[in-house]
Scaffold this motif. Structure first.
Motif, PDB file in Angstrom:
ATOM      1  N   LYS B 322       0.842  -1.206   0.000  1.00 16.07           N
ATOM      2  CA  LYS B 322       0.000   0.000   0.000  1.00 16.07           C
ATOM      3  C   LYS B 322       0.878   1.259   0.000  1.00 16.07           C
ATOM      4  O   LYS B 322       0.601   2.233  -0.698  1.00 16.07           O
ATOM      5  N   ASN B 323       1.951   1.193   0.754  1.00 23.33           N
ATOM      6  CA  ASN B 323       2.858   2.345   0.822  1.00 23.33           C
ATOM      7  C   ASN B 323       3.548   2.582  -0.531  1.00 23.33           C
ATOM      8  O   ASN B 323       3.721   3.721  -0.954  1.00 23.33           O
ATOM      9  N   PHE B 324       3.906   1.480  -1.197  1.00 23.51           N
ATOM     10  CA  PHE B 324       4.504   1.592  -2.539  1.00 23.51           C
ATOM     11  C   PHE B 324       3.533   2.270  -3.502  1.00 23.51           C
ATOM     12  O   PHE B 324       3.909   3.161  -4.263  1.00 23.51           O
ATOM     13  N   GLN B 325       2.269   1.834  -3.434  1.00 27.96           N
ATOM     14  CA  GLN B 325       1.234   2.427  -4.294  1.00 27.96           C
ATOM     15  C   GLN B 325       1.097   3.922  -4.022  1.00 27.96           C
ATOM     16  O   GLN B 325       1.006   4.740  -4.936  1.00 27.96           O
ATOM     17  N   TYR B 326       1.092   4.241  -2.740  1.00 29.01           N
ATOM     18  CA  TYR B 326       0.948   5.619  -2.265  1.00 29.01           C
ATOM     19  C   TYR B 326       2.085   6.487  -2.825  1.00 29.01           C
ATOM     20  O   TYR B 326       1.865   7.572  -3.376  1.00 29.01           O
ATOM     21  N   ILE B 327       3.323   5.954  -2.720  1.00 28.12           N
ATOM     22  CA  ILE B 327       4.506   6.694  -3.192  1.00 28.12           C
ATOM     23  C   ILE B 327       4.494   6.807  -4.711  1.00 28.12           C
ATOM     24  O   ILE B 327       4.834   7.853  -5.270  1.00 28.12           O
ATOM     25  N   GLY B 331       4.473  10.411  -4.641  1.00 26.61           N
ATOM     26  CA  GLY B 331       5.888  10.703  -4.373  1.00 26.61           C
ATOM     27  C   GLY B 331       6.285  10.447  -2.931  1.00 26.61           C
ATOM     28  O   GLY B 331       5.460  10.072  -2.096  1.00 26.61           O
ATOM     29  N   PHE B 332       7.580  10.696  -2.683  1.00 29.07           N
ATOM     30  CA  PHE B 332       8.137  10.443  -1.350  1.00 29.07           C
ATOM     31  C   PHE B 332       7.871  11.610  -0.408  1.00 29.07           C
ATOM     32  O   PHE B 332       7.873  12.769  -0.832  1.00 29.07           O
ATOM     33  N   THR B 333       7.651  11.289   0.865  1.00 30.08           N
ATOM     34  CA  THR B 333       7.707  12.299   1.943  1.00 30.08           C
ATOM     35  C   THR B 333       8.405  11.610   3.115  1.00 30.08           C
ATOM     36  O   THR B 333       8.543  10.381   3.117  1.00 30.08           O
ATOM     37  N   TYR B 334       8.791  12.400   4.102  1.00 29.60           N
ATOM     38  CA  TYR B 334       9.455  11.800   5.273  1.00 29.60           C
ATOM     39  C   TYR B 334       8.531  10.813   5.985  1.00 29.60           C
ATOM     40  O   TYR B 334       8.962   9.781   6.478  1.00 29.60           O
ATOM     41  N   LYS B 335       7.228  11.154   6.015  1.00 28.05           N
ATOM     42  CA  LYS B 335       6.278  10.287   6.705  1.00 28.05           C
ATOM     43  C   LYS B 335       6.182   8.930   6.016  1.00 28.05           C
ATOM     44  O   LYS B 335       6.133   7.892   6.670  1.00 28.05           O
ATOM     45  N   ARG B 336       6.182   8.958   4.681  1.00 26.60           N
ATOM     46  CA  ARG B 336       6.072   7.700   3.921  1.00 26.60           C
ATOM     47  C   ARG B 336       7.354   6.863   4.059  1.00 26.60           C
ATOM     48  O   ARG B 336       7.301   5.638   4.098  1.00 26.60           O
ATOM     49  N   ILE B 337       8.493   7.544   4.151  1.00 27.41           N
ATOM     50  CA  ILE B 337       9.753   6.812   4.395  1.00 27.41           C
ATOM     51  C   ILE B 337       9.708   6.222   5.807  1.00 27.41           C
ATOM     52  O   ILE B 337      10.147   5.101   6.043  1.00 27.41           O
ATOM     53  N   GLY B 338       9.157   7.015   6.738  1.00 27.30           N
ATOM     54  CA  GLY B 338       9.004   6.548   8.132  1.00 27.30           C
ATOM     55  C   GLY B 338       8.193   5.261   8.185  1.00 27.30           C
ATOM     56  O   GLY B 338       8.491   4.370   8.991  1.00 27.30           O
ATOM     57  N   VAL B 339       7.196   5.147   7.317  1.00 30.04           N
ATOM     58  CA  VAL B 339       6.375   3.921   7.277  1.00 30.04           C
ATOM     59  C   VAL B 339       7.260   2.727   6.891  1.00 30.04           C
ATOM     60  O   VAL B 339       7.192   1.670   7.518  1.00 30.04           O
TER      61      VAL B 339
END
Lengths: 97, 468
Positions: B322-327, B331-339
């Motif tokens: 899901k996070n891959f789809q989101y990115i 795109g990338f954000t610090y929060k998504r990298i945090g996930v």
């Protein structure tokens, strides 16, 4: 590990530090996905009370360290552990808000 | 060379490199100096190479990209190195703690031990050393006195003396240098927390097998714990299966997911995952805290635990997807990298819980292993210049990148944003004010880089020497 802390104030401070850390972590985890006002109020009250008590404990630890200079090692260990709760609290606040 | 001479040299280097300076090349140079000093003292204590390299690595990373995260990590690596230098066999979490405490109180502990020693056992300075100290002080005073006298007699000598500029010496500089001296003394002459280390050594990773057979009351208690645990874990497993089935339906449904939908499904999913995993790990740790590990009838409970761990691993992979789809969409954000970081840590936590249950390890094993994993992951993440990487990915791969988010990141991405707005056809996408803001930000960044002294140089000055 508690056996290391022979002074009663250090044992008390360490137990309180662990208690704050565990309660704070649990509250943070809850607040991340249960955005309820009541929980925010509970967290704020917990933060205020724990900060004040932790501050008083740190002051008492410094006093105790000066009075019992021979036990400076375990006093400093306790002080570092007690003070570590503040940056952790800031980090948790950053996560939640 | 004595410890005090090394410490004085170290403190002078420290104040020269760091006084009123920000982090950059100075961090790398000081790290090399610390390692050289520790290497020189290797006869007293061996240098822990395994922890020296991460320390040097973080210093290089600070030089490459001095962000607050990397500076904090560098300090962490430093404290761990000092802790391991004092006690090579101590646990990682304790090494960090010992490192911090040593830097604060090593000198005070030594002084306290010295005062408490009987006079006969106290170490006294040798006569030769006292003579050296006396000689140095007298020679220093006489040098000043005679230099002042000769200054009056010879104008060329007077000019030479006038050229010596001691204006840099001030009360704050002296305090800073004193701080450096104490730091080096504490590094080179650390204290040894024997009691704490002995307690740490006593805590074995493996659980101790009970020496006697279980009595009937204990067996009864274990049976009821086993029943209770089985019911709890079975219901948790059932709920998780149901959740995973609904998650599969959600993932493969044909409807396109909105931005808010992505955010809700990933972030809320991760938060729920965090809480549920922590709660379930607490239940498992409570159940497998003692005798139940050695109870022969615990097979059903163990199987349920492994099943629960397996289901959680699947849940982690679903959330990763899901996070891959989101990115991919936003795109990338610090929060998504945090996930991603959180999911990797969860995976490691689940694996260690499995090892704990399967090979009869104690709670301390979980703490030791997971702290090592966290440190390793932090080191790994330090190798990436996150601000620049996020900017690069979003500008290259996202059709409409969130420029205001990128502008709120660290100023190291100013050059990338500047280049981005100066590529053809950007005027149609971006507002005029955004153009101006990015240009102003880039100009500010260049001005900051130009003002840096050589001690504060970063990889930017190496990459673009003409603009330094």
């Amino acid at each position: 590990m508690m056996a290391y802390f022979t002074c009663s104030i250090n044992r008390f401070a360490m137990k309180m530090t662990i208690l704050y850390f565990l309660t704070g972590s649990l509250l943070m985890l809850l607040l991340l996905f249960v955005k309820v006002d009541f929980l925010f109020v509970v967290a704020l009250i917990f933060l205020s009370i724990s900060s004040v008590i932790n501050g008083i404990t740190v002051f008492c630890l410094i006093m105790s360290m000066l009075l019992n200079f021979a036990d400076i090692e375990q006093h400093t260990m306790t002080l570092v552990a007690a003070l570590l709760n503040y940056p952790i609290a800031f980090l948790y606040i950053h996560f939640v808000f | 060379m004595g410890i005090h001479i090394k410490s004085i040299l170290g403190s002078l280097a420290f104040s020269y490199l760091f006084y009123t300076k920000s982090f950059g090349l100075n961090t790398l140079l000081l790290s090399i100096l610390v390692l050289v000093f520790l290497f020189i003292c290797r006869k007293q204590r061996p240098l822990p190479w395994g922890y020296s390299l991460p320390y040097l690595f973080t210093a290089v990373m600070v030089f490459m990209d001095p962000t607050a995260f990397k500076i904090c990590l560098h300090f962490m690596a430093f404290f761990i190195l000092i802790g391991k230098y004092i006690a090579p066999t101590s646990s990682l979490y304790l090494s960090w703690f010992i490192g911090v405490v040593n830097m604060i109180i090593a000198s005070l502990v030594k002084l306290n031990n010295h005062i408490n020693q009987p006079r006969s056992q106290r170490k006294v300075l040798s006569k030769k050393r006292i003579d050296y100290i006396k000689g140095i002080i007298i020679a220093f005073l006489l040098l000043i006195l005679f230099a002042l006298l000769y200054q009056k007699a010879n104008p060329i000598f007077d000019g030479l003396i006038q050229q010596i500029d001691l204006n840099f010496i001030s009360a704050p500089w002296l305090l800073f240098t004193l701080f450096g001296y104490i730091m080096f003394v504490n590094i080179l002459n650390p204290y040894n927390p024997k009691e704490l280390l002995a307690l740490d050594q006593q805590k074995a990773n493996e659980l101790k097998h009970p020496e006697q057979l279980f009595t009937i009351p204990i067996l009864e208690k274990l049976k009821s714990e086993q029943t209770l645990g089985s019911i709890v874990l079975s219901s948790l497993n059932l709920l998780l299966i149901l959740f995973l089935v609904t998650d599969i339906i959600y993932l493969f449904q044909a409807d396109p997911i909105s931005n808010a939908g992505y955010s809700k499904s990933v972030h809320q999913g991760v938060y729920a995952l965090m809480f549920s995993i922590v709660c379930a790990i607490i239940i498992i740790l409570f159940l497998f805290r003692g005798h139940l590990n050695f109870y022969k009838g615990n097979k059903r409970l163990k199987k349920l635990t492994y099943f629960w761990i397996g289901l959680n691993v699947i849940l982690v992979f679903f959330t990763l997807y899901k996070n891959f789809q989101y990115i991919d969409a936003l795109g990338f954000t610090y929060k998504r990298i945090g996930v991603f970081v959180y999911l990797l840590l969860t995976l490691s936590g689940l694996i260690t819980v499995y090892i704990k249950v399967a090979s009869l390890r104690g709670f301390i094993y979980l703490i030791r292993t997971n702290i090592t994993v966290v440190f390793g992951l932090l080191l790994l993440s330090a190798s990436i210049p996150w601000d620049r990487a996020i900017t690069w990915y979003n500008l290259e791969n996202i059709e409409h990148p969130d420029i205001s988010y990128l502008m709120n990141l660290g100023d190291t991405n100013s050059e990338q944003l500047y280049r981005y707005i100066h590529t053809p056809n950007r005027e149609t996408i971006l507002h005029k004010d955004t153009f101006k803001e990015i240009e102003k930000r880039y100009a500010q960044f260049l001005s900051i880089q130009r003002e840096r002294t050589w001690q504060e140089y970063t990889a930017f000055q190496i990459r673009s020497p003409r603009r330094k």
